[in-house]
Design a protein around this motif. Structure first.
Motif, PDB file in Angstrom:
ATOM      1  N   ALA A  85       0.797  -1.190  -0.085  1.00  0.00           N
ATOM      2  CA  ALA A  85       0.024   0.079   0.029  1.00  0.00           C
ATOM      3  C   ALA A  85       0.760   1.222  -0.140  1.00  0.00           C
ATOM      4  N   LEU A  86       0.478   2.188  -0.514  1.00  0.00           N
ATOM      5  CA  LEU A  86       0.810   3.733  -0.460  1.00  0.00           C
ATOM      6  C   LEU A  86      -0.076   4.328   0.360  1.00  0.00           C
ATOM      7  N   ILE A  87       0.651   4.965   1.524  1.00  0.00           N
ATOM      8  CA  ILE A  87      -0.367   5.520   2.495  1.00  0.00           C
ATOM      9  C   ILE A  87      -0.013   7.018   2.900  1.00  0.00           C
ATOM     10  N   ALA A  88      -0.947   7.623   3.751  1.00  0.00           N
ATOM     11  CA  ALA A  88      -0.952   8.900   3.855  1.00  0.00           C
ATOM     12  C   ALA A  88      -0.973   9.201   5.328  1.00  0.00           C
ATOM     13  N   ASP A 137      -4.041   4.427  -0.779  1.00  0.00           N
ATOM     14  CA  ASP A 137      -4.606   3.203  -0.290  1.00  0.00           C
ATOM     15  C   ASP A 137      -5.302   3.481   0.962  1.00  0.00           C
ATOM     16  N   LEU A 138      -4.631   4.412   1.777  1.00  0.00           N
ATOM     17  CA  LEU A 138      -4.925   4.568   3.052  1.00  0.00           C
ATOM     18  C   LEU A 138      -4.463   5.742   3.589  1.00  0.00           C
ATOM     19  N   TYR A 139      -5.299   6.637   4.407  1.00  0.00           N
ATOM     20  CA  TYR A 139      -4.919   7.657   4.958  1.00  0.00           C
ATOM     21  C   TYR A 139      -5.545   7.558   6.552  1.00  0.00           C
ATOM     22  N   PHE A 140      -4.416   8.263   7.304  1.00  0.00           N
ATOM     23  CA  PHE A 140      -4.987   8.084   8.913  1.00  0.00           C
ATOM     24  C   PHE A 140      -4.451   9.332   9.703  1.00  0.00           C
ATOM     25  N   GLU A 141      -5.226   9.808  10.368  1.00  0.00           N
ATOM     26  CA  GLU A 141      -4.881  11.059  11.331  1.00  0.00           C
ATOM     27  C   GLU A 141      -5.619  11.237  12.753  1.00  0.00           C
ATOM     28  N   TRP A 142      -5.080  11.889  13.394  1.00  0.00           N
ATOM     29  CA  TRP A 142      -5.701  12.186  14.871  1.00  0.00           C
ATOM     30  C   TRP A 142      -5.708  13.887  14.730  1.00  0.00           C
ATOM     31  N   GLY A 143      -6.741  14.421  14.750  1.00  0.00           N
ATOM     32  CA  GLY A 143      -6.853  15.815  14.668  1.00  0.00           C
ATOM     33  C   GLY A 143      -7.674  16.535  13.318  1.00  0.00           C
ATOM     34  N   PRO A 144      -7.700  15.883  12.434  1.00  0.00           N
ATOM     35  CA  PRO A 144      -8.853  16.440  11.526  1.00  0.00           C
ATOM     36  C   PRO A 144     -10.384  16.962  11.866  1.00  0.00           C
ATOM     37  N   SER A 163      -9.070   6.385   6.458  1.00  0.00           N
ATOM     38  CA  SER A 163     -10.011   6.290   5.311  1.00  0.00           C
ATOM     39  C   SER A 163      -9.121   5.450   4.411  1.00  0.00           C
ATOM     40  N   ALA A 164      -9.672   4.242   3.661  1.00  0.00           N
ATOM     41  CA  ALA A 164      -9.015   3.261   2.776  1.00  0.00           C
ATOM     42  C   ALA A 164      -9.741   2.618   1.847  1.00  0.00           C
ATOM     43  N   ALA A 165      -9.015   2.281   0.901  1.00  0.00           N
ATOM     44  CA  ALA A 165      -9.591   1.535  -0.442  1.00  0.00           C
ATOM     45  C   ALA A 165     -10.296   0.419   0.020  1.00  0.00           C
ATOM     46  N   CYS A 166      -9.826  -0.409   0.999  1.00  0.00           N
ATOM     47  CA  CYS A 166     -10.577  -1.719   1.505  1.00  0.00           C
ATOM     48  C   CYS A 166     -10.521  -1.944   2.864  1.00  0.00           C
ATOM     49  N   LYS A 167     -11.365  -2.875   3.404  1.00  0.00           N
ATOM     50  CA  LYS A 167     -11.436  -2.980   4.758  1.00  0.00           C
ATOM     51  C   LYS A 167     -10.103  -3.762   5.385  1.00  0.00           C
ATOM     52  N   ASN A 168      -9.548  -4.587   4.801  1.00  0.00           N
ATOM     53  CA  ASN A 168      -8.408  -5.451   5.311  1.00  0.00           C
ATOM     54  C   ASN A 168      -7.350  -4.478   5.909  1.00  0.00           C
ATOM     55  N   ILE A 169      -7.108  -3.551   4.986  1.00  0.00           N
ATOM     56  CA  ILE A 169      -5.682  -2.926   5.645  1.00  0.00           C
ATOM     57  C   ILE A 169      -6.077  -2.026   6.679  1.00  0.00           C
ATOM     58  N   ILE A 170      -7.429  -1.756   6.945  1.00  0.00           N
ATOM     59  CA  ILE A 170      -7.900  -1.056   8.076  1.00  0.00           C
ATOM     60  C   ILE A 170      -7.482  -1.932   9.279  1.00  0.00           C
ATOM     61  N   GLU A 171      -8.115  -3.110   9.102  1.00  0.00           N
ATOM     62  CA  GLU A 171      -7.967  -4.202  10.069  1.00  0.00           C
ATOM     63  C   GLU A 171      -6.504  -4.577  10.484  1.00  0.00           C
ATOM     64  N   LEU A 230      -7.943  16.338   0.638  1.00  0.00           N
ATOM     65  CA  LEU A 230      -7.692  15.892  -0.523  1.00  0.00           C
ATOM     66  C   LEU A 230      -6.844  14.578  -0.440  1.00  0.00           C
ATOM     67  N   ASN A 231      -6.415  14.259   0.743  1.00  0.00           N
ATOM     68  CA  ASN A 231      -5.981  12.854   1.163  1.00  0.00           C
ATOM     69  C   ASN A 231      -7.425  11.667   0.911  1.00  0.00           C
ATOM     70  N   MET A 232      -8.374  12.222   1.450  1.00  0.00           N
ATOM     71  CA  MET A 232      -9.471  11.374   1.245  1.00  0.00           C
ATOM     72  C   MET A 232      -9.897  11.321  -0.145  1.00  0.00           C
ATOM     73  N   CYS A 233      -9.970  12.471  -0.880  1.00  0.00           N
ATOM     74  CA  CYS A 233     -10.358  12.476  -2.322  1.00  0.00           C
ATOM     75  C   CYS A 233      -9.412  11.472  -3.236  1.00  0.00           C
ATOM     76  N   MET A 234      -8.052  11.500  -2.689  1.00  0.00           N
ATOM     77  CA  MET A 234      -7.151  10.687  -3.437  1.00  0.00           C
ATOM     78  C   MET A 234      -7.362   8.999  -3.243  1.00  0.00           C
ATOM     79  N   ILE A 235      -7.828   8.663  -2.112  1.00  0.00           N
ATOM     80  CA  ILE A 235      -8.348   7.286  -1.763  1.00  0.00           C
ATOM     81  C   ILE A 235      -9.414   7.055  -2.951  1.00  0.00           C
ATOM     82  N   ALA A 236     -10.371   7.931  -2.985  1.00  0.00           N
ATOM     83  CA  ALA A 236     -11.482   7.839  -4.060  1.00  0.00           C
ATOM     84  C   ALA A 236     -11.070   7.590  -5.269  1.00  0.00           C
ATOM     85  N   CYS A 237     -10.018   8.417  -5.896  1.00  0.00           N
ATOM     86  CA  CYS A 237      -9.475   8.077  -7.220  1.00  0.00           C
ATOM     87  C   CYS A 237      -8.318   7.318  -7.117  1.00  0.00           C
TER      88      CYS A 237
END
Ligand code: IPD
Length: 278
Positions: A158-161, A211-218, A254-262, A200-207
């Protein structure tokens, strides 16, 4: 209901375009910058001007609706979310980028009804990218339907943010650093990006560019439009605990699929974060 939603989305697109034109005009100029919660939490005169324009246009069109905006909240207005139709607006997501003439800046306009996003418009005027999502009707980038393709089978593919946010408290920084190190060491991800714009991180997941973006604070205004973009493109949003997405909760995966969240959740050391509605 269809007609109403069409009216909502066309109005939001029109207002985002007008807001984007102001941002484009000011982008290369010297900005008047002030700070909010801390020295790294910036606001410019353009953020304030654009929020005013967006709110006055929305209020003319939808006088009975409620409104939450980044700059209004920092001026002391309430950010409490009711069940009423509520427009949640970030005039410039990526203010620090805007100040530094980095093109990852976006206007974010989301309409939330019964606490769920119904319409989302994210416009990145410098990149010329207009993202639009309508609940159950899909997500679009410049008119092209978005559908997440080939989600990764595991985090090591995965490419993550991740975003640092504005908080420079040393305990918070230590926990964020620890999370990055743990993820890199344990999952050997292919890359870790920071665009400086949560929306834009989340929009980039959509396009399918991330593959995944995570953050504490938005804040809710960073996510009110873009969470719908992710979902309508076939992706998933959760809290950093892997629980149901919480617009006011100020944590996100935010992620493209559930498995990488898990896969990522057990690696994360949680960081205490104050909610938007507290
Ligand atoms: C911020 C940006 C940043 C993210 C913060 C947001 P702003 O929004 O999206 O990337 O780390 O959490 O608050 O202040 O530029 O509108």
């Amino acid at each position: 209901k269809q007609d109403c939603r069409l009216h909502y989305v066309l109005t939001a697109i029109n207002i985002a375009n007008n807001a984007g034109n102001i941002i484009k005009d000011c982008y290369h100029q010297v900005k008047t910058v002030s700070t909010k919660d801390c020295a790294t939490d910036l606001v410019t005169d353009t953020d304030k001007l654009v929020e005013k324009l967006i709110f006055s246009s929305l209020k003319t069109e939808f006088p009975s609706h409620k409104f939450i905006g980044e700059e209004s909240v920092s001026n002391g207005e309430s950010s409490e979310l009711s069940l009423e139709p509520t427009w949640i607006v970030d005039p410039i997501d990526g203010t620090t980028n805007f100040v530094h003439r980095n093109p990852y800046v976006a206007v974010s306009i989301g309409l939330v009804i019964n606490k769920k996003s119904e319409v989302g418009v994210v416009y990145a005027p410098i990149l010329n990218d207009l993202y639009v999502a309508v609940k159950n009707e899909g997500a679009y980038l410049n008119g092209q339907r978005l559908k997440i393709l080939n989600p990764p089978s595991c985090l090591s593919n995965a490419l993550i943010a991740f975003e640092w946010g504005a908080d420079r408290d040393s305990n918070v920084l230590a926990l964020k650093s620890r999370n990055l190190l743990d993820i890199m060491q344990k999952h050997q991800v292919r890359g870790m990006r920071s665009t400086g714009s949560a929306a834009l991180n989340m929009c980039m997941i959509a396009c399918s560019s991330l593959d995944l973006y995570f953050e504490w604070g938005p804040h809710c205004w960073d996510m009110a439009a873009s969470n719908l973009m992710v979902e309508e493109a076939g992706g998933f949003n959760t809290t950093t605990l892997g629980c149901d997405f919480d617009l006011m909760g100020r944590t996100i995966i935010s992620a493209a699929c559930k498995n990488i969240i898990e896969e990522i959740v057990p690696t994360l050391t949680q960081i205490p974060t104050r909610r938007d509605d507290e």
